[in-house]
Design a protein around this motif. Structure first.
Motif, short mmCIF file in Angstrom:
data_model
loop_
_atom_site.label_atom_id
_atom_site.label_comp_id
_atom_site.label_asym_id
_atom_site.label_seq_id
_atom_site.Cartn_x
_atom_site.Cartn_y
_atom_site.Cartn_z
N THR A 148 0.81 -1.23 0.00
CA THR A 148 0.00 0.00 0.00
C THR A 148 0.83 1.27 0.00
O THR A 148 0.29 2.37 0.12
N GLY A 149 2.15 1.16 -0.10
CA GLY A 149 2.98 2.36 -0.12
C GLY A 149 3.24 2.90 1.27
O GLY A 149 3.09 2.20 2.29
N LYS A 150 3.62 4.16 1.34
CA LYS A 150 3.98 4.79 2.61
C LYS A 150 2.74 5.23 3.38
O LYS A 150 1.71 5.55 2.78
N VAL A 151 2.87 5.27 4.71
CA VAL A 151 1.75 5.70 5.54
C VAL A 151 1.63 7.22 5.52
O VAL A 151 2.60 7.93 5.24
N ALA A 152 0.44 7.70 5.85
CA ALA A 152 0.18 9.13 5.95
C ALA A 152 0.26 9.56 7.41
O ALA A 152 0.46 8.73 8.30
N ASN A 153 0.08 10.86 7.66
CA ASN A 153 0.20 11.39 9.02
C ASN A 153 -0.87 12.45 9.25
O ASN A 153 -0.82 13.53 8.67
N GLN A 154 -1.83 12.15 10.11
CA GLN A 154 -2.90 13.10 10.42
C GLN A 154 -2.45 14.20 11.39
O GLN A 154 -3.17 15.17 11.59
N LYS A 155 -1.29 14.03 11.98
CA LYS A 155 -0.70 15.00 12.90
C LYS A 155 -1.66 15.33 14.05
O LYS A 155 -2.34 14.44 14.56
N GLN A 156 -1.74 16.61 14.44
CA GLN A 156 -2.59 16.95 15.60
C GLN A 156 -4.02 17.26 15.16
O GLN A 156 -4.53 18.37 15.35
N SER A 157 -4.65 16.27 14.57
CA SER A 157 -6.04 16.41 14.15
C SER A 157 -6.74 15.08 14.37
O SER A 157 -6.10 14.04 14.48
N GLY A 158 -8.06 15.13 14.40
CA GLY A 158 -8.84 13.91 14.63
C GLY A 158 -9.44 13.36 13.36
O GLY A 158 -10.59 12.92 13.34
N ARG A 159 -8.66 13.34 12.28
CA ARG A 159 -9.17 12.96 10.96
C ARG A 159 -8.90 11.52 10.60
O ARG A 159 -8.89 11.17 9.41
N CYS A 160 -8.71 10.64 11.57
CA CYS A 160 -8.34 9.26 11.25
C CYS A 160 -9.33 8.58 10.31
O CYS A 160 -8.95 7.88 9.38
N TRP A 161 -10.63 8.80 10.55
CA TRP A 161 -11.67 8.21 9.69
C TRP A 161 -11.53 8.66 8.25
O TRP A 161 -11.72 7.88 7.32
N MET A 162 -11.16 9.92 8.08
CA MET A 162 -10.99 10.51 6.77
C MET A 162 -9.71 9.99 6.11
O MET A 162 -9.70 9.60 4.94
N PHE A 163 -8.61 9.97 6.87
CA PHE A 163 -7.36 9.44 6.36
C PHE A 163 -7.52 7.97 5.96
O PHE A 163 -7.07 7.55 4.89
N ALA A 164 -8.17 7.18 6.82
CA ALA A 164 -8.33 5.76 6.54
C ALA A 164 -9.15 5.55 5.26
O ALA A 164 -8.80 4.70 4.43
N ALA A 165 -10.22 6.31 5.10
CA ALA A 165 -11.05 6.16 3.90
C ALA A 165 -10.29 6.59 2.64
O ALA A 165 -10.31 5.89 1.62
N LEU A 166 -9.62 7.74 2.71
CA LEU A 166 -8.86 8.20 1.55
C LEU A 166 -7.68 7.28 1.26
O LEU A 166 -7.26 7.14 0.10
N ASN A 167 -7.15 6.63 2.30
CA ASN A 167 -6.09 5.65 2.07
C ASN A 167 -6.60 4.45 1.28
O ASN A 167 -5.91 3.94 0.39
N THR A 168 -7.80 3.96 1.60
CA THR A 168 -8.33 2.84 0.83
C THR A 168 -8.52 3.23 -0.63
O THR A 168 -8.29 2.42 -1.54
N LEU A 169 -8.90 4.48 -0.87
CA LEU A 169 -9.04 4.96 -2.25
C LEU A 169 -7.69 5.08 -2.94
O LEU A 169 -7.53 4.68 -4.10
#
Length: 444
Positions: free
Chosen positions: A58-79
């Motif tokens: 799946t390539g390199k991981v992303a970083n949501q940093k100091q935000s609560g966007r895990c649901w958004m990051f996870a969904a966009l990662n699947t895309l």
């Protein structure tokens, strides 16, 4: 029976403690090292070897940093996993989380205003009103909420709308937006109480939303109406596609039927029988958009569906209670990682349903399953792509034991084509509406 702790009881507590031969040793250990370090089992690291029989690149991981966007990051990662594999994009290619974050803030403000108007006749002490005002909006969300945003606004590459200070560290924006929303709630409720017309209320709400749009534009930048998609693939071939709208980009380069992906939960509580559909009152973001819907199944079915999708080389969005029995630095989630019960010699056992009913656990974080280790057809551990950067775990990837999944995983998203026919038939069932504060309505 006396209710206070008596002197005699205190003397007895002390006597019972002193009867334990090792109590001084344990006192010194725990006071100096803390509870988790003192109860940690090193053998959990042996079980968590990051090798899997099914392992999606799946390539390199992303970083949501100091935000609560895990649901958004996870969904966009699947895309992006799909997009990256299909077009040979770089390992660090990402879709813009800032773009969907902007629209989520605006839509959540509108969702809040609508719920305030619906409950305007109730006193502020009413539980639903108090629930709304406790947190008018936040960074968290669920799968159906990000799909609602994508269906309405599309997506863009991160290059078309990169991160800003406020998207990566969202607390300041959330503080001022929630202040504004509560202040606006006062005005909207007063308008209703004073008999304002629907046209007057709509006009005032539109002005409020325009102010939220301005605040978001200053904080995150204004979303692009069109952009150029420019990249080199892994063979170094150059590609350029000009003047795409975000929805055109989604349709052309991803082409997912977002309605094919459904939320599967494991909520083993008495009020939620398995093999039925559920939704949550006042949970959502896009008014008039996609409804949050959950199909509740037993844990064996839950895991089989996740495995089917992984076997098809497709990653799986999932929600869990990440803080339970986990080591962020090492990237281990294992029910045997810490033995606090043995350390203190107390019974801390609760069933999964009891933890949900009594507030001990709920979904707090979303990540992506990208692999599983099957032994004789049975899962032993799962590979997890997190969104906390590559300095934790194994370059950002975690190992989750199967026992941990059973106890602390609550939601997966799978293509409905992987469901057996009996479960597919249930998807059209009218969902039971759960209370806003139900644990299945928690935001990752």
């Amino acid at each position: 029976m006396t209710k206070e702790i008596s002197t005699a009881q205190l003397k007895n507590f002390k006597k019972l403690l002193e009867k334990r031969n090792n109590h001084r040793v344990l006192e010194r250990t725990v006071t100096q090292n803390g509870i988790l370090a003192s109860s940690r089992d090193y053998r959990a690291e042996i079980k968590a070897t990051p090798v899997f029989s099914i392992d999606i690149d799946t390539g390199k991981v992303a970083n949501q940093k100091q935000s609560g966007r895990c649901w958004m990051f996870a969904a966009l990662n699947t895309l992006r996993h799909d997009l990256r594999g299909r077009y040979g994009l770089a390992d660090d290619f990402e879709l813009s989380q800032n773009y969907t974050f902007f629209w989520d803030k605006l839509e959540k403000a509108n969702y809040f205003y609508e719920n305030i108007l619906k409950t305007a006749s109730f006193p502020t002490s009413d539980r639903k009103v108090a629930w709304l005002l406790a947190t008018p909006q936040q960074d968290g969300g669920q799968w159906d909420m990000i799909m609602g945003l994508i269906e309405k606004y599309g997506v863009v590459p991160k290059s078309a709308m990169p991160e800003t200070h406020n998207s990566s560290a969202s607390r300041e924006f959330n503080d001022v937006l929630n202040l504004k929303l509560r202040k606006d709630a006062v005005e909207l409720r007063e308008l209703v109480a004073n008999g304002a017309t629907s046209e007057e209320i709509a006009a005032r709400k539109e002005k409020m939303l325009a102010e939220v749009y301005r605040m978001a534009a200053y904080s995150f930048g204004e979303p692009p109406a069109t952009f150029d998609f420019e990249y080199r693939d892994k063979d170094n071939n150059y590609h350029l596609d000009r003047d795409l709208t975000p929805k055109e980009f989604f349709d052309k380069y991803l082409g997912w039927n977002t309605k094919d992906y459904v939320s599967i939960i494991n909520g083993p509580t008495d009020d939620k029988p398995f093999n039925h559909m559920y939704t949550v009152d006042m949970l959502g973001n896009v008014v008039g958009g996609r409804e949050v819907r959950h199909l509740n199944v037993d844990m064996d079915t839950f895991k089989k569906l996740a495995i089917k999708q992984l076997e098809a080389n497709e990653s799986v969005w999932f929600g869990c209670d990440v803080g339970q029995s986990s080591d962020r630095k090492q990237g281990i989630m294992d029910t045997d990682l810490y033995h606090r019960d043995q350390l203190f010699d107390v019974d801390l056992s609760m069933s999964k349903g009891e933890r949900l009913d009594y507030g001990e656990s709920l979904m707090t974080h979303a990540m992506v399953l990208t692999g599983v280790d099957l032994v004789d057809g049975q899962p032993k551990k799962w590979k997890v792509e997190n969104s906390w950067g590559d300095k934790v775990g194994t370059k950002g990837f975690f190992v989750m034991t199967d026992d941990w999944m059973e106890e602390y995983c609550y939601q997966i998203v799978v293509n409905k084509n992987f469901l057996p026919d009996d479960l597919k038939a249930i998807l059209d069932e009218e969902p039971k509406v759960l209370a806003p504060w139900d644990p299945m309505g928690s935001l990752a």
